[in-house]
Design a protein around this motif. Structure first.
Motif, PDB file in Angstrom:
ATOM      1  N   THR A  44       0.843  -1.193   0.000  1.00 59.46           N
ATOM      2  CA  THR A  44       0.000   0.000   0.000  1.00 59.46           C
ATOM      3  C   THR A  44       0.875   1.239   0.000  1.00 59.46           C
ATOM      4  OG1 THR A  44      -0.112   0.055   2.426  1.00 59.46           O
ATOM      5  CG2 THR A  44      -1.858  -1.151   1.268  1.00 59.46           C
ATOM      6  N   GLU A  46       0.709   4.848   1.797  1.00 63.81           N
ATOM      7  CA  GLU A  46      -0.007   5.604   2.815  1.00 63.81           C
ATOM      8  C   GLU A  46       0.911   6.670   3.397  1.00 63.81           C
ATOM      9  OE1 GLU A  46      -2.159   2.833   5.563  1.00 63.81           O
ATOM     10  OE2 GLU A  46      -1.099   1.335   4.350  1.00 63.81           O
ATOM     11  N   ARG A  94      -8.220   3.454  -2.038  1.00 64.84           N
ATOM     12  CA  ARG A  94      -7.445   2.410  -1.356  1.00 64.84           C
ATOM     13  C   ARG A  94      -7.089   1.299  -2.339  1.00 64.84           C
ATOM     14  NH1 ARG A  94     -11.521   3.783   1.935  1.00 64.84           N
ATOM     15  NH2 ARG A  94     -12.738   1.948   1.300  1.00 64.84           N
TER      16      ARG A  94
END
Length: 221
Positions: A44, A46, A94
């Protein structure tokens, strides 16, 4: 579609490949039969940093009252991901990368027997699936979950199955993760001809309890 896959690359190698900070709970062993609801390794982006972390394979929409409250959403169709209520916010906000050594798909013979195939990269480098993810909480139950994005199969897969996971080339990773601006929707397409190779494997992989490197060895038709 993608219902089972394989992951054999070491955690440190993958963290270096994706320039991501690895979590401490990543599965650090070769896995030859990853099934829905199993923990999987996911990348991911972030707060301006990439993380290599663990998620549950099987997306849980926020309105599910329990993990078994609705269908098990292991895949998200590229054609509807931006409008389907379960996926539309995750598609926008996301997105993730799900690395794999390869995945399994099935055909049937004239008698209806399921015949497993192992699909992998022609270059023997990791396949990187486009994914989406979602945090889900009900009381003391907390899961971070993900799904693999799929599209209509291209020439490399259409003889085996009508769907395939969206696989991303290294130059596309930043765009899918949202680090390189807009345009991720253009990546949701079949793999270029030649990227995916497939061969028959032993029917023992039909059982989700099967394990071991012999599962991906070529098997006589």
């Amino acid at each position: 579609m993608c219902g089972r896959f394989v992951m054999t690359y070491p955690v440190d190698d993958m963290a270096q490949l994706f320039e991501a900070v690895p979590s401490n709970d990543l599965p650090d062993r070769e896995r030859f039969n990853i099934c829905p609801t199993d923990p999987v390794a996911v990348v991911t982006s972030e707060e301006d940093a990439r993380r290599y972390r663990t998620m549950r394979w099987g997306f849980l929409p926020h309105w599910y009252k329990s993990p078994s409250d609705g269908p098990l959403l292991i895949n998200a169709r590229a054609e509807t991901i931006a409008t389907k209520p379960a996926f539309q916010m995750a598609c926008r906000q996301r997105r993730c990368l799900i690395p794999a050594t390869g995945f399994y798909e099935w055909t049937r013979d004239a008698d209806g027997t399921r015949l497993p195939w192992y699909v992998h990269s022609e270059t023997e480098t990791p396949l990187v699936f486009a994914g989406i993810w979602q945090s889900w909480t009900r009381g003391a139950d907390q899961f971070v979950t993900c799904a693999i994005v799929t599209c209509a199969a291209g020439q490399g897969m259409s003889d085996i199955h009508h769907r395939e996971p969206v696989t991303l080339a290294p130059e596309d990773w930043a765009l899918w993760l949202g680090e390189a601006g807009r345009g991720a929707a253009l990546l949701m397409r079949a793999a270029p001809e030649g990227r995916l190779q497939a061969y028959r494997v032993d029917p023992k992989v039909n059982a989700n309890t099967a394990s071991g490197p012999e599962l991906i060895l070529p098997h006589a038709a």
